[in-house]
Design a protein around this motif. Structure first.
Motif: not given
Ligand code: TXA
Ligand code: MG
Length: 311
Positions: A5, A8-9, A20, A119-120, A123, A159
């Protein structure tokens, strides 16, 4: 926060593309404030530049900052259905620039509920523009494997989040004008919407501004046809080509490829896109789809099937 994650961010912050999971379908995400990143998103999708894209947020509070007016109906809908499979079209604030709205004065906002999406988005902290992670006009992805098949290494990261629960796209409600308009039936049903006492104006003539409004959309490559239950047997009997069938009833021996679908609309929706992909891969000359019931609880499924079967 998992390392995946975090990565990814970081990719989003650097202008990258991250696919995602959401509870509806997988999205192809880009930083919604970065013109270059969104331009690349459109190029990979093969999507015309004047088509607006939905912007995703971790919370309603963050989402509403992108609207310059938040009507009472929007607050009610958000309180009841966010996070979840609902998109609200509102008058845009300055944060929503032309490259995400297709130059329109409104913007599409959504707060998805899938834990990986949440979550993605948390963050990353900002707004993520995300259409479904498929090529324009084709069937939306409901697994990470679908995304890889469609977009391969044109995406910086995919993801993993398991198969999408809802399986078809969010319901879109337009509150940017005087009346509430249901633009796209979807994960939130008409019954659920009507429980809030909001009165919807009948859907106006479909405009290409709303890409789901294009007639042939969500479509497999194999020609597909909707067939009423009472005609299915006869259609199969006269077919000379190899045929694949999507139906409620048991397989028929004359048919090369048969997928049986659940009689519950939510379970049907969840499986629909994977089923269309599977039938498409069977390489038949034709896909016959048994038409679902006319009841309103089937509206979203009927809408997607009608488009998948449009000539
Ligand atoms: O479930 C979903 O909504 C998925 C997931 C990834 O969130 N996303 C999705 O995005 O279906 P997309 O881009 O494939 O479809 C978005 C639809 C399009 O038909 C687009 O034209 C419409 O929303 N839309 C976005 N902003 C709009 C606006 N300002 N006015 C009218 N329609 C809008
Ligand atoms: Mg789409």
């Amino acid at each position: 926060m998992t390392p995946e994650i975090r990565k990814a961010a970081e990719l989003l912050r650097a202008g990258g593309l991250v696919a995602f999971p959401t509870e509806t379908v997988y999205g192809l995400g880009a930083d919604a404030s970065n013109a270059k990143a969104v331009a690349r998103l459109y190029a990979v999708k093969g999507r015309p530049a004047d088509h607006p894209v939905i912007v995703h947020f971790a919370s309603a509070e963050l989402a509403f900052a992108w609207a310059r007016e938040v009507p009472e109906a929007a607050r009610k809908l958000a309180a009841r259905f966010w996070p979840g499979p609902l998109t609200l079209i509102l008058k845009r604030s300055k944060l929503a620039q032309d490259f995400v709205t297709g130059g329109q004065d409104s913007v599409g906002l959504r707060v998805p509920s899938h834990p990986v999406a949440q979550e993605l988005l948390s963050s990353f902290g900002g707004a993520v523009a995300a259409p479904s992670a498929n090529r324009f006009g084709l069937v939306s992805p409901t697994t990470a494997a679908h995304v890889r098949e469609d977009l391969g290494d044109e995406v910086d990261l995919v993801l993993e989040g398991g198969p999408s629960d809802v399986g078809i796209e969010s319901t879109i409600v337009d509150l940017s004008g005087a009346d509430a308009v249901l633009l796209r039936p979807g994960g939130v049903s008409q019954e659920q919407l009507s429980q809030l006492g909001i009165i919807f104006q009948a859907r106006i003539a479909e405009s290409p501004r709303h890409s789901g409004g294009l007639e042939r959309h969500y479509a497999p490559r194999t020609p597909a046809r909707l067939v009423p239950t009472h005609q299915l047997d006869r259609e199969i009997a006269v077919m000379k080509d190899r045929v694949a069938v999507l139906a409620f009833s048991r397989p028929d021996e004359r048919v090369d490829y048969w997928l049986r679908m659940p009689r519950d609309p939510a379970a049907y929706a969840q499986r629909l896109y994977a089923a269309l992909r599977e039938l498409d891969a069977a390489n038949c000359e034709m896909i016959l789809v048994e038409a679902p019931p006319e009841a309103s609880e089937w509206a979203a499924v009927r809408d997607r099937l009608r488009r998948a079967c449009a000539a």
